[in-house]
Scaffold this motif. Structure first.
Motif, short mmCIF file in Angstrom:
data_model
loop_
_atom_site.label_atom_id
_atom_site.label_comp_id
_atom_site.label_asym_id
_atom_site.label_seq_id
_atom_site.Cartn_x
_atom_site.Cartn_y
_atom_site.Cartn_z
N HIS A 258 -9.13 1.96 0.05
CA HIS A 258 -8.94 3.03 0.03
C HIS A 258 -8.57 3.72 -1.11
CE1 HIS A 258 -8.05 2.61 4.72
NE2 HIS A 258 -9.36 2.64 4.49
N HIS B 290 -2.72 -4.76 1.95
CA HIS B 290 -3.82 -4.57 2.67
C HIS B 290 -3.42 -4.76 4.72
CE1 HIS B 290 -7.92 -4.22 3.86
NE2 HIS B 290 -8.14 -5.42 4.35
N ASP C 44 0.95 -1.16 -0.05
CA ASP C 44 -0.05 0.08 0.14
C ASP C 44 0.94 1.30 0.07
OD1 ASP C 44 -1.30 -2.15 0.73
OD2 ASP C 44 -2.81 -0.99 2.28
N HIS D 79 -0.52 -4.25 6.00
CA HIS D 79 0.42 -3.29 6.35
C HIS D 79 1.60 -4.07 7.03
CE1 HIS D 79 -2.59 0.19 6.07
NE2 HIS D 79 -2.49 -0.48 5.03
N ASP E 166 -4.74 0.06 -2.23
CA ASP E 166 -4.60 1.27 -1.31
C ASP E 166 -3.32 2.20 -2.09
OD1 ASP E 166 -6.65 0.44 0.13
OD2 ASP E 166 -5.40 0.45 1.97
N HIS F 114 -0.89 4.39 -0.19
CA HIS F 114 -1.70 5.53 0.49
C HIS F 114 -1.23 7.01 0.27
CE1 HIS F 114 -1.80 2.21 3.60
NE2 HIS F 114 -3.14 2.02 3.12
#
Ligand SMILES: [Fe+2]
Length: 225
Positions: free
Chosen positions: A71, A204, A7, A206, A39, A9
């Motif tokens: 997200h 997902h 991810d 992390h 993400d 983000h």
């Protein structure tokens, strides 16, 4: 070459793609692909920050492909025109920024990749529908149907599986938490049961954690081929 990472983000975890953390990028070209396992976070709000990070990625020497996580702004993604890339459906954000749609089988550098984004947000109670949370984060029946059709065409055999979350049956043994209610993870359990594959990479959760043939990826950048 093909790489995967977890991810991003954007902007929170995008620094893993800078030249300090990923110096090898200087050797790459646009035929090399780095795949973000959901993400991604670029398509969130059409503002200056989006334009800044889009330009930052466009200046990369390599191609950035990404599957969706939970997200992402799915209303925005759903408005984009669909095109084809390496045998599967994509949304093209830029020449070198490509969204890999759910349930597709891509043939990249002579290897096959089954790709399926999506997951349920565990923090959706604290989010606002249409602003910071979108119901399309969960896989739907049309996407499942298309995924199964594509897997059937591939004879349920691929070299790699790339997803955001993981099969439901893996959550307990790998992360030591109770089984979750997540339609995508439930569908992936069925994909795992039916499909022959070499390695399976997902994001997902992390964390960077190995449980062969599965790799949960967050900060690592792993060369796949
Ligand atoms: Fe995430």
């Amino acid at each position: 070459m093909v790489f995967v990472t977890g991810d991003t983000h954007i902007p929170i975890d995008i620094k893993k793609l800078n030249t300090t953390n990923f110096p090898f990028q200087k050797e790459l070209s646009r035929s090399d692909i780095l795949i973000v396992l959901g993400d991604f976070g670029l398509l969130w709000k059409e503002d200056k920050e989006y334009l800044y990070w889009k330009k930052w990625l466009e200046e990369k020497r390599f191609t950035v492909a990404w599957l969706d996580g939970n997200h992402e702004n799915f209303d925005w993604i759903d408005r984009l025109p669909v095109s084809e890339w390496n045998g599967g459906k994509v949304h093209r954000i830029s020449d070198n920024i490509i969204h890999l749609m759910r349930g597709q089988v891509f043939r990249i550098q002579d290897k096959t990749f089954f790709v399926c984004g999506g997951a349920t947000s565990t923090d959706k109670e604290h989010r606002t529908t249409g602003l910071s949370w979108w119901p399309q984060e969960d896989i739907n029946f049309r996407e499942i149907d298309e995924a199964l059709d594509n897997l059937e065409t591939a004879d349920y055999t691929v070299d790699y599986v790339l997803t955001h979350t993981c099969p439901n049956s893996l959550v307990g043994p790998m992360f030591h938490i109770p089984t979750i209610t997540d339609p995508t993870a439930m569908f992936l359990k069925e994909v795992y049961r039916r499909t022959k594959f070499g390695r399976w990479f997902f994001g997902h959760w992390h964390e960077d954690r190995e449980s062969p043939p599965f790799s949960c990826v967050y900060n690592k950048i792993i060369q796949v081929i």
